[in-house]
Design a protein around this motif. Structure first.
Motif, PDB file in Angstrom:
ATOM      1  N   MET A   1       0.834  -1.208   0.000  1.00 58.51           N
ATOM      2  CA  MET A   1       0.000   0.000   0.000  1.00 58.51           C
ATOM      3  C   MET A   1       0.867   1.255   0.000  1.00 58.51           C
ATOM      4  SD  MET A   1      -3.116   0.570   2.549  1.00 58.51           S
ATOM      5  CE  MET A   1      -3.534  -1.140   2.251  1.00 58.51           C
ATOM      6  N   GLY A   2       1.972   1.173   0.648  1.00 54.62           N
ATOM      7  CA  GLY A   2       2.865   2.333   0.641  1.00 54.62           C
ATOM      8  C   GLY A   2       2.361   3.402   1.580  1.00 54.62           C
ATOM      9  N   ASN A   3       2.841   3.419   2.792  1.00 60.12           N
ATOM     10  CA  ASN A   3       2.341   4.392   3.754  1.00 60.12           C
ATOM     11  C   ASN A   3       3.187   5.644   3.813  1.00 60.12           C
ATOM     12  OD1 ASN A   3       0.023   3.222   4.581  1.00 60.12           O
ATOM     13  ND2 ASN A   3       0.966   2.047   6.217  1.00 60.12           N
ATOM     14  N   SER A   4       4.109   5.779   2.887  1.00 64.06           N
ATOM     15  CA  SER A   4       4.931   6.979   2.916  1.00 64.06           C
ATOM     16  C   SER A   4       4.051   8.180   2.558  1.00 64.06           C
ATOM     17  CB  SER A   4       6.070   6.841   1.919  1.00 64.06           C
ATOM     18  OG  SER A   4       5.531   6.519   0.666  1.00 64.06           O
ATOM     19  N   THR A   5       4.354   9.287   3.159  1.00 62.28           N
ATOM     20  CA  THR A   5       3.540  10.476   2.969  1.00 62.28           C
ATOM     21  C   THR A   5       3.709  10.999   1.557  1.00 62.28           C
ATOM     22  OG1 THR A   5       3.953  10.943   5.266  1.00 62.28           O
ATOM     23  CG2 THR A   5       3.049  12.710   3.951  1.00 62.28           C
ATOM     24  N   SER A   6       2.587  11.208   0.900  1.00 63.80           N
ATOM     25  CA  SER A   6       2.679  11.722  -0.464  1.00 63.80           C
ATOM     26  C   SER A   6       2.753  13.240  -0.426  1.00 63.80           C
ATOM     27  CB  SER A   6       1.474  11.261  -1.269  1.00 63.80           C
ATOM     28  OG  SER A   6       0.350  12.025  -0.911  1.00 63.80           O
ATOM     29  N   PRO A   7       3.386  13.828  -1.438  1.00 60.89           N
ATOM     30  CA  PRO A   7       3.476  15.289  -1.458  1.00 60.89           C
ATOM     31  C   PRO A   7       2.106  15.954  -1.517  1.00 60.89           C
ATOM     32  CG  PRO A   7       4.522  14.302  -3.412  1.00 60.89           C
ATOM     33  CD  PRO A   7       4.110  13.195  -2.527  1.00 60.89           C
ATOM     34  N   MET A   8       1.126  15.247  -2.073  1.00 60.78           N
ATOM     35  CA  MET A   8      -0.215  15.839  -2.154  1.00 60.78           C
ATOM     36  C   MET A   8      -0.808  16.093  -0.775  1.00 60.78           C
ATOM     37  SD  MET A   8      -2.007  14.124  -5.459  1.00 60.78           S
ATOM     38  CE  MET A   8      -3.465  13.686  -4.594  1.00 60.78           C
ATOM     39  N   ILE A   9      -0.559  15.152   0.128  1.00 62.29           N
ATOM     40  CA  ILE A   9      -1.079  15.308   1.486  1.00 62.29           C
ATOM     41  C   ILE A   9      -0.395  16.475   2.178  1.00 62.29           C
ATOM     42  CG2 ILE A   9      -1.177  14.186   3.749  1.00 62.29           C
ATOM     43  CD1 ILE A   9      -3.163  12.945   1.991  1.00 62.29           C
ATOM     44  N   GLU A  10       0.924  16.581   1.956  1.00 69.23           N
ATOM     45  CA  GLU A  10       1.655  17.691   2.572  1.00 69.23           C
ATOM     46  C   GLU A  10       1.174  19.033   2.034  1.00 69.23           C
ATOM     47  OE1 GLU A  10       5.621  16.414   1.798  1.00 69.23           O
ATOM     48  OE2 GLU A  10       5.836  15.490   3.773  1.00 69.23           O
TER      49      GLU A  10
ATOM     50  N   ASN B   1      -4.009  21.598  15.826  1.00 71.05           N
ATOM     51  CA  ASN B   1      -2.979  20.586  15.645  1.00 71.05           C
ATOM     52  C   ASN B   1      -3.242  19.945  14.294  1.00 71.05           C
ATOM     53  OD1 ASN B   1      -0.985  18.812  16.076  1.00 71.05           O
ATOM     54  ND2 ASN B   1      -2.010  17.642  17.694  1.00 71.05           N
ATOM     55  N   SER B   2      -2.210  19.678  13.534  1.00 70.00           N
ATOM     56  CA  SER B   2      -2.454  18.908  12.321  1.00 70.00           C
ATOM     57  C   SER B   2      -1.316  17.923  12.131  1.00 70.00           C
ATOM     58  CB  SER B   2      -2.637  19.849  11.125  1.00 70.00           C
ATOM     59  OG  SER B   2      -1.452  20.036  10.425  1.00 70.00           O
ATOM     60  N   THR B   3      -1.693  16.677  11.910  1.00 69.33           N
ATOM     61  CA  THR B   3      -0.688  15.626  11.803  1.00 69.33           C
ATOM     62  C   THR B   3      -0.960  14.777  10.563  1.00 69.33           C
ATOM     63  OG1 THR B   3      -2.096  14.345  13.267  1.00 69.33           O
ATOM     64  CG2 THR B   3      -0.133  15.306  14.246  1.00 69.33           C
ATOM     65  N   ILE B   4       0.122  14.199  10.063  1.00 68.95           N
ATOM     66  CA  ILE B   4      -0.021  13.243   8.972  1.00 68.95           C
ATOM     67  C   ILE B   4       0.466  11.905   9.483  1.00 68.95           C
ATOM     68  CG2 ILE B   4       0.722  12.612   6.655  1.00 68.95           C
ATOM     69  CD1 ILE B   4       1.040  15.530   6.028  1.00 68.95           C
ATOM     70  N   ALA B   5      -0.395  10.913   9.416  1.00 71.46           N
ATOM     71  CA  ALA B   5       0.003   9.558   9.791  1.00 71.46           C
ATOM     72  C   ALA B   5      -0.672   8.600   8.827  1.00 71.46           C
ATOM     73  CB  ALA B   5      -0.417   9.240  11.224  1.00 71.46           C
ATOM     74  N   PHE B   6       0.015   7.570   8.442  1.00 72.99           N
ATOM     75  CA  PHE B   6      -0.494   6.601   7.469  1.00 72.99           C
ATOM     76  C   PHE B   6      -0.998   7.292   6.210  1.00 72.99           C
ATOM     77  CE2 PHE B   6      -1.368   4.848  11.736  1.00 72.99           C
ATOM     78  CZ  PHE B   6      -0.450   3.826  11.708  1.00 72.99           C
ATOM     79  N   ASN B   7      -0.312   8.337   5.822  1.00 72.34           N
ATOM     80  CA  ASN B   7      -0.667   9.102   4.631  1.00 72.34           C
ATOM     81  C   ASN B   7      -2.078   9.693   4.720  1.00 72.34           C
ATOM     82  OD1 ASN B   7       0.102  10.217   2.238  1.00 72.34           O
ATOM     83  ND2 ASN B   7      -0.577   8.481   0.999  1.00 72.34           N
TER      84      ASN B   7
END
Lengths: 417, 239
Positions: free
Chosen positions: B1-10, B26-32
């Protein structure tokens, strides 16, 4: 002049057209519905709360029982959420198997839907036709998992076991003569994939039969056309997903837009409606069956050529092969730990969704690092569809309520959870 | 699945933090996936803004979470396995004898109940998770987002029914999933899994009666929290 007041009509909870246990309190002005208040929850089993007290894998079986006519798709949503948090991916063969069974499930679901929907609206024969084909597909379910309905076949990291080499055959009995047996087993001589290959070749003809019965049928059109119209804007506001959304002309399908597993490698089309009425949704679902058939065919071809593992080789989440458990101490310990304690998910939260036959089915898992979910929320498409009942039925006749329940493809297992 | 953060999410995270400014707690990115925490008083404003300027045209899901027993385990498991210290724990196998916890004594004010909203933008093909903690642990309240996304109606009724969260300005806040006349909010962590009452038909009274549950609650598999794969110490040499 006598005072004319609205009167209240109770529809269900045990009404043959209520698709389970729906109690619908209708406020009527003559035969016209002023307000519909669905009372749901008669099948509430607290699946989410039960899941909080069990290791993750033990809840897979509960997922089958949510929408009990599209079992494996429910499992898929749950298993995908687990995989996301475990940061694992199923082997490619397992992904193809899952996609194939998702589409088999979609056909199973749509067949039941069209049978029940047509029966409600007055076309008796459809039910018998639909169940004839369901039988074949449920045999495939049984061949692969041992159960015709509640399969519990998907696992985080793959599927429980590979497709069997032989398709189970009918045996001689008091009810079937030798000639019957020969006829029934004609396409069961090979593997499960051969049987499915034969099915996909036959199935398009069956869909044409359904269409012959319904699509231009005068009564069918009178009952469906212009009933329960939803505009694309309202469909989004009301949280409609799946065929309910596509029937209104919104081209949205998670298999295409946010592809999971191997959907991005497969060739299929997304049918979209124009008017957003029940008839368009009927046409969308009929076409979806044809597209599912096409996907199954592609998966069958791929799976026939590409053997390989069907579950991850990571004994921390998937049990080791049975044979090695008999001789290898390490494997035995892994199996013991997995079937008693299970595995822990890292702390955090994740949501994973699949394109379920009814719409978007998603699982939201909150984990505090334990071997059980801290909170599991199941996003069932039917719940949102049911909540649109009031708006869809307002101003329609009582008989149209039956059509609208049918077109929403309601199953109470998932609405009530 | 690839859980690395995509640039789109950032990019989405940056876009939302710049337009909502200090409304984002607060804003967090986890599991993309992007989770944005906002306060209850800003919720409707934020929701409007997300819908109208960021294109989140669909509310996919709304649910509540009760953080009362978050991180508690029923069996201590340190890195090398289960604790064997039977002596210093008098009630090792009595999993139900939890310390009587006052609903909000142990947990920080305003951190017990959260409402989690999953949004989907059909227009931009994006997802977003909104998280709102209710200020009061004893009487959790927040504004309804029914006016922003109509579908919230039933989801909020469900959260009210199961968790007792009160949605202000909700058009029709009634119970939805539980029985008529049900008492309590069953998905709260201090509500036992087996429930409070059981029901049977009384032959003498000729009606259905409710009584306190007679079955014993039990735990089949204890809840265990183990360090995740990455942080697991290799102390197997100890055995």
């Amino acid at each position: 002049m006598p005072e004319i007041r609205n009167f209240t009509l109770n529809f269900g909870p045990v009404h043959p057209a209520a698709h389970g246990v729906l109690r619908l309190v209708l406020e009527m002005d003559g035969e016209v519905i002023q307000r519909a208040d669905p009372h749901i929850g008669l099948l509430h089993r607290g699946t989410e709360k039960l899941a909080e007290s069990k290791p993750y894998n033990q809840s897979i079986g509960y997922m089958d029982r949510l929408d009990y006519v599209s079992m494996m798709c429910n499992e898929h949503g749950y298993v995908l959420a687990l995989e996301k948090m475990l940061n694992i991916e199923a082997p490619i063969r397992a992904q193809y198997i899952r996609v194939m069974f998702d589409e088999i499930t979609r056909i199973l679901n749509h067949l039941l839907w069209i049978g029940a929907h047509a029966l409600d609206v007055g076309a008796m024969t459809m039910f018998l036709y639909a169940f004839r084909e369901r039988e074949d597909l449920m045999d495939v379910y049984e061949a692969v998992s041992g159960a015709r309905l509640h399969a519990t076949y998907y696992r985080p990291g793959g599927v429980y076991r590979d497709l069997p080499d032989v398709m189970p055959q009918y045996e001689k009995s008091r009810w079937n003569s030798d000639a019957d047996i020969k006829r029934l087993n004609a396409n069961r001589g090979g593997t499960v994939l051969d049987f499915l290959d034969d099915f996909t070749a036959r199935f398009l003809g069956y869909v044409d039969e359904y269409e012959t019965l319904l699509t231009d049928n005068r009564i069918w059109k009178q009952r469906l056309v212009d009933v329960g119209i939803v505009s694309p804007e309202r469909a989004l506001q009301l949280g409609l997903t799946g065929a309910m959304l596509r029937g209104s002309g919104v081209e949205w399908d998670l298999r295409r837009k946010q592809p999971y597993e191997v959907y991005d490698k497969l060739d299929f089309d997304i049918p979209v409606g124009v008017n957003g009425d029940s008839y368009d949704r009927y046409l969308v679902r009929i076409e979806e069956m044809r597209q599912s058939n096409k996907i199954i065919k592609q998966c069958v071809d791929w799976l026939g050529k590409n053997p390989g593992p069907v579950i991850l080789d990571d004994y921390k989440v998937a049990p080791p092969p049975r044979a090695s458990m008999k001789s290898d101490m390490e494997a035995l310990i892994h199996h013991f730990k997995l079937s008693t304690e299970g595995y822990c998910l890292p702390e955090g939260e994740a949501y994973a969704a699949v394109e379920h036959p009814k719409g978007e089915f998603g699982c939201y898992i909150v984990s505090d690092g334990a071997n059980k979910p801290y909170r599991l929320k199941i996003r069932a498409p039917g719940f949102a569809h049911m909540s649109a009942m009031d708006e869809l039925t307002k101003g329609h006749m009582l008989a149209d309520v039956v059509t609208i329940i049918g077109t929403m493809d309601i199953v109470f297992g998932e609405v009530d959870r | 699945m690839g859980n690395s953060t995509s640039p789109m999410i950032e990019a989405l995270q940056a876009e939302i933090s710049s337009s909502l400014e200090d409304k984002v707690q607060n804003s967090t990115i986890a599991f993309n996936e992007l989770t944005v925490e906002v306060s209850a008083e800003n919720l409707v404003d934020v929701a409007m803004q997300l819908r109208d300027t960021h294109g989140f045209d669909q509310l996919i899901d709304l649910c509540a979470v009760d953080y009362l027993s978050y991180g508690e385990s029923e069996w201590d498991a340190d890195v090398s396995g289960f604790s064997r210290g039977v002596k210093n724990k008098d009630d090792l196998f009595n999993f139900d004898a939890k310390p009587d916890k006052d609903a909000s004594s142990d947990i920080e004010a305003g951190r017990r109940y959260a409402v989690v909203i999953h949004l989907l933008s059909v227009k931009n093909n994006k997802r977003l998770r909104l998280k709102i903690f209710c200020d009061d642990n004893d009487m959790p309240m927040m504004d309804s987002v029914h006016s922003v996304w109509n579908v919230a109606n039933w989801f909020e009724r469900e959260a009210f029914d199961l968790f007792g969260i009160i949605f202000v300005n909700h058009p029709d806040l009634r119970r939805i999933l539980t029985d008529y006349g049900f008492v309590g909010h069953p998905f709260r962590k201090d509500f036992p899994l087996i429930g409070q009452v059981e029901m049977r038909y009384d032959e003498a009274l000729k009606r259905v009666v409710y009584e306190p549950v007679s079955i014993e609650p039990r735990v089949l598999v204890p809840r265990v929290i183990r360090a995740s794969e990455g942080t697991r110490d290799v102390t197997e040499a100890d055995d």
